[in-house]
Design a protein around this motif. Structure first.
Motif, PDB file in Angstrom:
ATOM      1  N   ALA A   1       0.833  -1.204   0.000  1.00  0.00           N
ATOM      2  CA  ALA A   1       0.000   0.000   0.000  1.00  0.00           C
ATOM      3  C   ALA A   1       0.864   1.248   0.000  1.00  0.00           C
ATOM      4  O   ALA A   1       0.610   2.204  -0.755  1.00  0.00           O
ATOM      5  CB  ALA A   1      -0.924  -0.016   1.220  1.00  0.00           C
ATOM      6  N   VAL A   2       1.926   1.229   0.831  1.00  0.00           N
ATOM      7  CA  VAL A   2       2.820   2.391   0.907  1.00  0.00           C
ATOM      8  C   VAL A   2       3.496   2.610  -0.444  1.00  0.00           C
ATOM      9  O   VAL A   2       3.590   3.748  -0.941  1.00  0.00           O
ATOM     10  CB  VAL A   2       3.873   2.195   2.020  1.00  0.00           C
ATOM     11  CG1 VAL A   2       4.940   3.286   1.938  1.00  0.00           C
ATOM     12  CG2 VAL A   2       3.205   2.193   3.386  1.00  0.00           C
ATOM     13  N   ALA A   3       3.945   1.522  -1.066  1.00  0.00           N
ATOM     14  CA  ALA A   3       4.627   1.630  -2.351  1.00  0.00           C
ATOM     15  C   ALA A   3       3.704   2.216  -3.414  1.00  0.00           C
ATOM     16  O   ALA A   3       4.092   3.097  -4.185  1.00  0.00           O
ATOM     17  CB  ALA A   3       5.135   0.251  -2.798  1.00  0.00           C
ATOM     18  N   VAL A   4       2.458   1.726  -3.440  1.00  0.00           N
ATOM     19  CA  VAL A   4       1.493   2.226  -4.431  1.00  0.00           C
ATOM     20  C   VAL A   4       1.236   3.714  -4.205  1.00  0.00           C
ATOM     21  O   VAL A   4       1.296   4.521  -5.147  1.00  0.00           O
ATOM     22  CB  VAL A   4       0.169   1.426  -4.340  1.00  0.00           C
ATOM     23  CG1 VAL A   4      -0.920   2.130  -5.154  1.00  0.00           C
ATOM     24  CG2 VAL A   4       0.380   0.008  -4.850  1.00  0.00           C
ATOM     25  N   ALA A   5       1.003   4.064  -2.948  1.00  0.00           N
ATOM     26  CA  ALA A   5       0.706   5.461  -2.632  1.00  0.00           C
ATOM     27  C   ALA A   5       1.865   6.370  -3.032  1.00  0.00           C
ATOM     28  O   ALA A   5       1.669   7.409  -3.682  1.00  0.00           O
ATOM     29  CB  ALA A   5       0.407   5.614  -1.143  1.00  0.00           C
ATOM     30  N   SER A   6       3.072   5.980  -2.684  1.00  0.00           N
ATOM     31  CA  SER A   6       4.218   6.847  -2.963  1.00  0.00           C
ATOM     32  C   SER A   6       4.445   6.961  -4.469  1.00  0.00           C
ATOM     33  O   SER A   6       4.823   8.018  -4.981  1.00  0.00           O
ATOM     34  CB  SER A   6       5.475   6.338  -2.248  1.00  0.00           C
ATOM     35  OG  SER A   6       6.233   5.530  -3.093  1.00  0.00           O
TER      36      SER A   6
END
Lengths: 284, 250
Positions: A27-32
Motif C-alpha cells: 500500500a505504501v509503495a502504491v501510494a508513494s
C-alpha cells in the motif's frame, strides 16, 4: 526443493518491487508511486512552455497519421538488426576462439584478434558507418553489393562483433581450467574440447550480457539512416520536416521501446535465474 | 625388467614449475596388471607425476614409455591420452551433460565410435558400477561418491591400457569414500594396470602390489605394502608413516 522455489519466487519479485512483504508495504509503495508521478505530471503540465511542447510532441492526429508509415520503415530496422545479430553471434565467437588459440605459432592470429577488438571498440559506431557507407562503395569491389543497407549492416557487425567477442572471451575464461584438463585427458583435441566442453558452458553463462549488447545494437540500427536507408528514424525525420511537428519522433521511440523493453526484462530475468541456480548450488 | 614388459616406464623424469623443481629424476616401472600406490606428503609430486604420464604436463627431462613406446616426445598427445585414463580429485565431470553423455563424449568424438555403440558400452559400464539408473541425471544431482564413480567410468569407457587415479577420495565425505574404493578394488581384481596417488593408507595396504614413497620429487623408497608399512628403511618414510598413524589414518 519447495523452499528453494519459494525463495526463488520471492527473489524474482524483489528484482523490481524491492522488499515488498505484507499488504502494508505494498500500500505504501502504491501510494508513494502515485504521489510521485502525480507531482511530476503536475509540474510538467503547469510549466510555461507546456502548451507549445504539447502541440509539438503530442499531436494525436499526427501520431495516428504517421505511425503506420514509420512502423513499416521500422521493419527495415528489424531486418538490419536481425541479420546483424546472426552474423555477430558467429563472427564474434570466431574472434574469441582465435584470441584463445594456444602456442607461439598461432601468435599472429591472437594478435589479429586483439587488434580487431581494440580497433572496433575504439572507434565511434557512427564513424564506422560513415567510413564504410561512403568509402567502401567507392572501391567498386566486384561481387560486393554497393547498397548503403549492406554497408550499414556490415559496419554494425564489425563494431558489435568486437564487443560480443569480448563477452564470449569472458565466458570462455570463466570455465574452470579443470574442465579443459578433463576433456584433454580423455584424448579430445583442443578444437573438440572447445566445441563440446568449453563453449557450451561459456555461452550459457554469457547469454545475459550478450542480450544486453543486442539491446544496444537494436538502438544503433537507427544510425544506418545516416548513410541513406529509410528506416524508422529517417522516416520520422521526413515526417517532421513535412509538418514541423515532432510527434513522429515519439512514435519512433515507442516502436524501439516495444522491442528493447521486453529484451531488457528477459535479460534481467535470466540474470536472476542464474543467480538463484548458483545460490542453490546448481551448475547446469 | 626390460622396456617391453613394463606397461609404464619412467626414466629420470624431471619437471619444474618456474623455479620450483617438483619432480627431480623419477624412475618407475609398472608391470602389466600391477597396481602401484604413490604415497607421500602434499607437495611431494604425486599429482604432478600422474599429470606428466597423461601428458597434461610436459616433462623437462627424462623419458616415459607406455608399453615400450616412448610417449613424452614427438608423439601425438591426443593419441596417448586416449590410452591413459586419469581420474581427478575434484571429479571434473562436464556439468552441462548427462551422465551418459559424459561417458560417451570421448568415445564418440575422440575415437569416432557410433553413438549407439558408445552408449551400449557406456551402459554396460554404468550397470557394472551400479550407476545405470543415473544415466539421464546431470552431475549436480549426484552425490560426490556417485560423481567420482561416473568419472571413473568415463575414463574406463576409453578402454585405457593404464589408469591414473589422483587422490580420488580426498574430496569426498568420509561415508562416501568406501563406494569409490570398492570400484577401484574391483578394477584391480579385474587386472587393470593402475597408478594411484592416495592418502588412504589402509586402502594402499590392501590393494597395492607395490607402494612408492615420494619425497621432494623423488621416489625415496618402494616395495610391497607389508614391507613399506611395517619395515620402512628410510627415516623420512618412517616419519611420514608415524604422522599418518598419529592422525589415525592407518
Amino acid at each position: 526443493m519447495s523452499v528453494d522455489a519459494e525463495t526463488g519466487r520471492a527473489n524474482r519479485r524483489s528484482r523490481i518491487l524491492g522488499d515488498l512483504q505484507g499488504g502494508r508495504n505494498i500500500a505504501v509503495a502504491v501510494a508513494s508511486t502515485v504521489v510521485f508521478f502525480a507531482v511530476v505530471v503536475l509540474v510538467v503540465v503547469n510549466s510555461a512552455g507546456w502548451p507549445e511542447v504539447r502541440k509539438a510532441f503530442f499531436d494525436r492526429q499526427l501520431f495516428t497519421d504517421s505511425f503506420p508509415e514509420i512502423a513499416r520503415a521500422f521493419l527495415l530496422n528489424v531486418r538490419i538488426f536481425c541479420i546483424a545479430e546472426v552474423v555477430i553471434l558467429v563472427a564474434a565467437l570466431g574472434i574469441a576462439v582465435l584470441r584463445g588459440l594456444p602456442g607461439p605459432v598461432l601468435f599472429p592470429f591472437r594478435l589479429l584478434a586483439v587488434v580487431y577488438t581494440d580497433l572496433f571498440r575504439g572507434i565511434p559506431t557512427i564513424l564506422v558507418i560513415y567510413i564504410l557507407g561512403f568509402g567502401a562503395p567507392a572501391l567498386q569491389l566486384s561481387g560486393v553489393p554497393n547498397s548503403p543497407f549492406f554497408w550499414g549492416v556490415t559496419a554494425l557487425v564489425l563494431v558489435y562483433s568486437a564487443y560480443v567477442a569480448e563477452v564470449y572471451r569472458a565466458g570462455i575464461e570463466s570455465v574452470h581450467p579443470s574442465q579443459e584438463a578433463a576433456a584433454r585427458s580423455l584424448g579430445l583435441s583442443h578444437a573438440k574440447t572447445l566445441r563440446f566442453v568449453i563453449i557450451p558452458q561459456a555461452v550459457r553463462r554469457v547469454i545475459p550480457p550478450l542480450l544486453n549488447d543486442f539491446i544496444g545494437l537494436q538502438k544503433d540500427s537507427a544510425l544506418v539512416a545516416l548513410i541513406g536507408p529509410i528506416e524508422a528514424f529517417r522516416q520520422s525525420q521526413i515526417d517532421v520536416a513535412a509538418t514541423f511537428n515532432y510527434t513522429p519522433y515519439l512514435a519512433t521511440a515507442l516502436l524501439f521501446l516495444l522491442l528493447t523493453i521486453p529484451l531488457a526484462r528477459l535479460t534481467d530475468w535470466l540474470v536472476a535465474r542464474d543467480r538463484r541456480r548458483q545460490s542453490a548450488g546448481g551448475a547446469r | 625388467m626390460s622396456t617391453n614388459e613394463a606397461a609404464l616406464r619412467l626414466e629420470g623424469v624431471r619437471k619444474s614449475f618456474g623455479s620450483v623443481e617438483v619432480l627431480r629424476g623419477v624412475d618407475l616401472d609398472v608391470g602389466e596388471h600391477e597396481v602401484v600406490c604413490l604415497i607421500g606428503a602434499s607437495g611431494s609430486g604425486k599429482s604432478t607425476l600422474l599429470r606428466c604420464v597423461n601428458l597434461l604436463e610436459r616433462i623437462d627431462a627424462g623419458r616415459i614409455f607406455l608399453l615400450g613406446e616412448e610417449i613424452a616426445h614427438g608423439v601425438d598427445a591426443n593419441k596417448v591420452r586416449r590410452r591413459v585414463g586419469i581420474v581427478f580429485q575434484a571429479f571434473n565431470l562436464f556439468p552441462h551433460m548427462t551422465v551418459l553423455r559424459n561417458v560417451t563424449l570421448a568415445p564418440t568424438k575422440a575415437l569416432g565410435k557410433h553413438r549407439a555403440e558408445a552408449e551400449a558400452e557406456a551402459m554396460a559400464l554404468l550397470e557394472r558400477f551400479g550407476l545405470a539408473d543415473k544415466r539421464h541425471e546431470y552431475p549436480d544431482r549426484l552425490s560426490g561418491g556417485q560423481q567420482q564413480r561416473v568419472a571413473i567410468v568415463r575414463a574406463l569407457a576409453m578402454r585405457p591400457d593404464l589408469m591414473l587415479l589422483d587422490e580420488v577420495t580426498s574430496a569426498l565425505d568420509p561415508e562416501l569414500v568406501a563406494e569409490v574404493l570398492n570400484v577401484i578394488q574391483e578394477l584391480a581384481e579385474a587386472g587393470m594396470t593402475m597408478v594411484i596417488a592416495t592418502h588412504e593408507m589402509s586402502f594402499a595396504r590392501d590393494t597395492a602390489d607395490r607402494v612408492c614413497f615420494l619425497d621432494a620429487g623423488r621416489i625415496l623408497e618402494q616395495g610391497p605394502p607389508e614391507e613399506i608399512f611395517t619395515r620402512p628403511r628410510e627415516p623420512r618414510t618412517q616419519q611420514f608413516l608415524e604422522r599418518i598413524i598419529a592422525a589415525g589414518r592407518l
